[in-house]
Scaffold this active site. Structure first.
Site, PDB file in Angstrom:
ATOM      1  CE1 TYR A  48      -9.559   9.076  -9.285  1.00  0.00           C
ATOM      2  CE2 TYR A  48     -10.886  10.540 -10.652  1.00  0.00           C
ATOM      3  CZ  TYR A  48      -9.847   9.629 -10.528  1.00  0.00           C
ATOM      4  OH  TYR A  48      -9.092   9.287 -11.639  1.00  0.00           O
ATOM      5  CB  SER A  87      -5.820   6.559  -7.588  1.00  0.00           C
ATOM      6  OG  SER A  87      -7.119   7.059  -7.266  1.00  0.00           O
ATOM      7  CE1 TYR A  94       6.579  16.978  -0.864  1.00  0.00           C
ATOM      8  CE2 TYR A  94       8.632  15.871  -1.409  1.00  0.00           C
ATOM      9  CZ  TYR A  94       7.613  16.133  -0.519  1.00  0.00           C
ATOM     10  OH  TYR A  94       7.646  15.559   0.725  1.00  0.00           O
ATOM     11  CG  ASP A 104      -1.813   1.129   1.366  1.00  0.00           C
ATOM     12  OD1 ASP A 104      -1.571   2.174   0.721  1.00  0.00           O
ATOM     13  OD2 ASP A 104      -2.809   1.008   2.110  1.00  0.00           O
TER      14      ASP A 104
HETATM   15  P1  NAD Z   1      -7.158   0.835 -12.013  1.00  0.00           P
HETATM   16  O1  NAD Z   1      -8.154   0.769 -10.900  1.00  0.00           O
HETATM   17  O2  NAD Z   1      -7.222  -0.198 -13.071  1.00  0.00           O
HETATM   18  O3  NAD Z   1      -5.693   0.829 -11.427  1.00  0.00           O
HETATM   19  C1  NAD Z   1      -5.331   1.432 -10.225  1.00  0.00           C
HETATM   20  C2  NAD Z   1      -4.306   0.545  -9.526  1.00  0.00           C
HETATM   21  O4  NAD Z   1      -3.867   1.190  -8.314  1.00  0.00           O
HETATM   22  C3  NAD Z   1      -4.876  -0.813  -9.109  1.00  0.00           C
HETATM   23  O5  NAD Z   1      -4.028  -1.849  -9.526  1.00  0.00           O
HETATM   24  C4  NAD Z   1      -4.938  -0.741  -7.584  1.00  0.00           C
HETATM   25  O6  NAD Z   1      -4.845  -1.992  -6.965  1.00  0.00           O
HETATM   26  C5  NAD Z   1      -3.776   0.204  -7.288  1.00  0.00           C
HETATM   27  N1  NAD Z   1      -3.870   0.897  -5.993  1.00  0.00           N
HETATM   28  C6  NAD Z   1      -4.890   1.672  -5.550  1.00  0.00           C
HETATM   29  N2  NAD Z   1      -4.614   2.140  -4.316  1.00  0.00           N
HETATM   30  C7  NAD Z   1      -3.381   1.681  -3.998  1.00  0.00           C
HETATM   31  C8  NAD Z   1      -2.533   1.828  -2.871  1.00  0.00           C
HETATM   32  N3  NAD Z   1      -2.900   2.560  -1.798  1.00  0.00           N
HETATM   33  N4  NAD Z   1      -1.321   1.235  -2.869  1.00  0.00           N
HETATM   34  C9  NAD Z   1      -0.919   0.489  -3.945  1.00  0.00           C
HETATM   35  N5  NAD Z   1      -1.674   0.304  -5.040  1.00  0.00           N
HETATM   36  C10 NAD Z   1      -2.897   0.896  -5.066  1.00  0.00           C
HETATM   37  O7  NAD Z   1      -7.290   2.293 -12.623  1.00  0.00           O
HETATM   38  P2  NAD Z   1      -6.665   2.897 -13.966  1.00  0.00           P
HETATM   39  O8  NAD Z   1      -7.754   3.207 -14.890  1.00  0.00           O
HETATM   40  O9  NAD Z   1      -5.528   2.075 -14.408  1.00  0.00           O
HETATM   41  O10 NAD Z   1      -6.111   4.295 -13.411  1.00  0.00           O
HETATM   42  C11 NAD Z   1      -4.738   4.464 -13.096  1.00  0.00           C
HETATM   43  C12 NAD Z   1      -4.464   5.907 -12.717  1.00  0.00           C
HETATM   44  O11 NAD Z   1      -4.819   6.769 -13.782  1.00  0.00           O
HETATM   45  C13 NAD Z   1      -5.252   6.371 -11.493  1.00  0.00           C
HETATM   46  O12 NAD Z   1      -4.434   7.196 -10.706  1.00  0.00           O
HETATM   47  C14 NAD Z   1      -6.379   7.179 -12.097  1.00  0.00           C
HETATM   48  O13 NAD Z   1      -6.838   8.181 -11.224  1.00  0.00           O
HETATM   49  C15 NAD Z   1      -5.731   7.755 -13.334  1.00  0.00           C
HETATM   50  N6  NAD Z   1      -6.736   8.047 -14.380  1.00  0.00           N
HETATM   51  C16 NAD Z   1      -7.272   7.051 -15.134  1.00  0.00           C
HETATM   52  C17 NAD Z   1      -8.220   7.358 -16.088  1.00  0.00           C
HETATM   53  C18 NAD Z   1      -8.817   6.304 -16.969  1.00  0.00           C
HETATM   54  O14 NAD Z   1      -9.691   6.637 -17.786  1.00  0.00           O
HETATM   55  N7  NAD Z   1      -8.405   5.064 -16.913  1.00  0.00           N
HETATM   56  C19 NAD Z   1      -8.659   8.680 -16.245  1.00  0.00           C
HETATM   57  C20 NAD Z   1      -8.112   9.663 -15.429  1.00  0.00           C
HETATM   58  C21 NAD Z   1      -7.130   9.338 -14.502  1.00  0.00           C
END
Ligand code: NAD
Ligand code: UDP
Length: 336
Positions: free
Chosen positions: A157, A87, A171, A68
């Protein structure tokens, strides 16, 4: 025009990617590995899956830490880049996990920035179009400050990511960390979870199962959908670029209504599913479309894959996942 993109730092890099077992994180791992870099992947699997990284486990140059990232992060050896992608990202996920979402956007960003500072590494934050909230400026340029309800359900979020951006800039300004901020717009493609609740995964799964397509509200709200290969290319170029001044939108500017998307998914899957309307979630943005002028200028990047083509690449992935699930269920029933 001279090439504004800094050449990738020479030689081999060792990058740490948080959220690596998720949808975008796993594709990013592939991108760095494909270019011969070393990847330290970190995830706690709250929304991700080891299946997304199965092909990388055991490969030279790939390391995995199950952790985490809101806790202190110890990494041995050199780290040249930190990419913070951990996230929950689907509204369904972050509404079910409001506090982990706030913590990973705040504490997780703090910890990963601290790691970048200690290792003198470049940092890339995965931010989001949600920082614009329900936008009053359309399309959204990076200079727009947004319209977010901090105390609404989506605030967990949106505000976590807004805090993460502020922390990243602090930073950068006060500790001199070499930072980048990507504002990612709705991205889709293989490795999304069938049940993650986002509109493209929902519609494809519903269409393939012959279930009604769940359109929230009247379906006139818009989104601009980016295929994952385009998104990852934009992120990769931003990471290697010299751009640190402001966040950068990375997304596909072609805008669709949700109803148009539903019709397209129905046509491409050959499904006869009906469209069923449900209440619109609280604070659901009415419109969303990135202004990508900055990315075009600074990265020489723009998406190449249109929605129809991207859906045609994505539908077979969901078909295969659903077939696997059906096969597994049949085996359980046969075993008694
Ligand atoms: P996802 O849910 O598939 O992947 C997120 C990953 O983060 C997961 O594997 C989860 O287990 C891990 N995670 C969450 N909290 C954690 C923690 N405290 N410690 C360790 N691991 C943790 O989501 P995604 O679509 O791949 O999104 C990835 C990133 O991109 C995120 O930060 C999201 O906010 C950002 N994002 C994605 C989109 C999209 O359309 N996919 C759009 C805007 C922003
Ligand atoms: N949506 C929908 N049906 C669904 C899931 C989502 O109509 O089954 C709508 C949702 O209300 C929003 C848009 O599709 O207007 C995009 O939703 P998603 O959850 O993919 O991401 P968001 O852009 O809201 O973060």
């Amino acid at each position: 025009m001279s090439d504004p993109v800094e050449p990738p730092p020479t030689g081999h890099m060792r990058v740490l990617i948080t959220g690596a077992a998720g949808f975008l994180g796993s594709h990013l791992c592939d991108r760095f590995m494909a270019d011969g870099h070393e990847v330290v992947a970190v995830d706690n699997f709250i929304t991700g899956s080891p299946d997304n990284l199965a092909h990388l486990f055991g490969r030279p140059g790939f390391h995995f830490i199950e952790q985490d990232v809101t806790n202190y992060l110890y990494v041995e050896g050199r780290v040249d880049g930190v990419l913070h992608f951990a996230s929950p990202a689907s509204p369904v996920d972050y509404l079910e996990m409001p506090i982990p979402t706030l913590k990973v956007g705040s504490l997780g960003t703090h910890k990963t920035l601290g790691l970048a500072k200690a290792k003198n590494a470049r940092y890339l934050l995965a931010s989001t179009s949600e920082v614009y909230g329900d936008p009053k400026v359309h399309p959204q340029p990076e200079s727009y400050w947004g319209s977010v309800n901090p105390v609404g359900p989506r605030g967990v979020y949106d505000e976590a990511k807004r805090f993460a951006e502020a922390m990243t800039m602090a930073y950068h300004r006060y500790h001199g960390v070499d930072t980048r901020i990507a504002r990612i717009f709705n991205t889709y493609g293989p490795r999304m979870r069938p049940g993650d609740g986002r509109v493209i995964s929902n519609f494809i799964v519903q269409a393939l199962r012959g279930d009604p397509l769940s359109v929230y509200g009247d379906g006139s709200q818009t989104r601009s959908f980016c295929y994952v290969a385009d998104e990852v290319e934009g992120l990769y170029r931003l990471f290697h670029s010299a751009w640190t001044d402001t966040p950068m939108n990375i997304g596909n500017p072609r805008e669709f209504t949700v109803l148009e998307l539903a019709e397209l998914v129905r046509a491409l899957t050959g499904s006869r599913s009906e469209i069923r309307h449900h209440p619109l979630p609280t604070d659901d943005p009415a419109v969303r479309q990135p202004d990508i002028g900055l990315a075009r200028r600074e990265l020489g990047w723009e998406p190449a894959v249109g929605l129809e083509e991207g859906l045609k690449k994505t539908i077979p992935y969901f078909r295969a996942v659903l077939e696997q699930e059906t096969g597994a269920r049949a085996r359980v029933l046969a075993d008694g």
